[in-house]
Write a protein that holds these residues in place. Structure first.
Motif: not given
Length: 218
Positions: A1-21
């Motif tokens: 398991m990797t620990d994230f702040s919500l801000k860090e995770f939000e940034a990752l999710c935004q890029r992942a969503a853009r990378g997907a579709y």
């Protein structure tokens, strides 16, 4: 398991969503929705990964909901993207008959509608009752209050979601969440999708590296 702040995770999710579709604007909405659910004590990383994998590479036009009238939104093929559907609801809610009730047909991972319904509640000043399957809840600008069927909040696809204005005066309580744990599988998928948004290295950048050029550079 990797620990994230919500801000860090939000940034990752935004890029992942853009990378997907998703285009950048929708990807930003998606990342905010994920963090809203996390703040509401509804872990959503696995559902978000499932959504991105389900629609990876699919044209956005094939994932859009279609209004039949002021009380019914439908998707005739496959299942609608909940982020795209939520964005539509946010833009068009004044044209929908939420006082009488609206039904939304065929939406994938409907839990991601909840943050958008919260925004609509804040704008309209009315609580919103939402249900699918055994799941029922009241949503407003402060969060979500479950009535029943909490296990169905994480369903992958559902054929009928119902939303309606309600006058319930519930006390919304939640445990403040500022960090989350993401398992290795989900993190790997999100990271791989996010990597698609990075510019490929040029021959010059490969030759000079991150710190600059060689001593012989002019």
């Amino acid at each position: 398991m990797t620990d994230f702040s919500l801000k860090e995770f939000e940034a990752l999710c935004q890029r992942a969503a853009r990378g997907a579709y998703m285009p950048w604007g929708l990807a930003e909405d998606a990342a905010r929705a994920v963090c809203w659910l996390e703040r509401a004590s509804l872990p959503s990383a696995s559902q978000f990964v499932g959504l991105l994998q389900l629609n990876d590479g699919v044209a956005l036009s094939k994932l859009a909901i279609r209004p039949l009238d002021g009380r019914t939104l439908t998707k005739t093929e496959a299942y609608a993207c909940p982020i795209l559907t939520g964005s539509y609801l946010s833009d068009a809610y004044q044209t929908l008959d939420l006082d009488s009730g609206v039904q939304i047909e065929r939406v994938a991972y409907p839990c991601f509608l909840l943050p958008f319904l919260s925004e609509i509640s804040a704008t309209s000043g009315c609580n919103i009752h939402v249900s699918w399957g055994t799941f029922e809840a009241t949503v407003n600008e402060r969060g979500v209050q479950f009535s029943s069927g909490r296990k169905d909040v994480v369903c992958q696809q559902f054929d009928l979601i119902q939303i309606v204005h309600c006058n319930a005066n519930r006390e919304f309580r939640g445990i403040p969440v500022s960090r989350l744990q993401v398992n290795a599988g989900n993190l790997a998928t999100l990271t791989d999708l996010a990597a698609r948004t990075y510019l490929p290295e040029t021959e010059l950048s490969q030759a000079t590296g991150a710190g600059g050029g060689s001593v012989d550079d002019d």
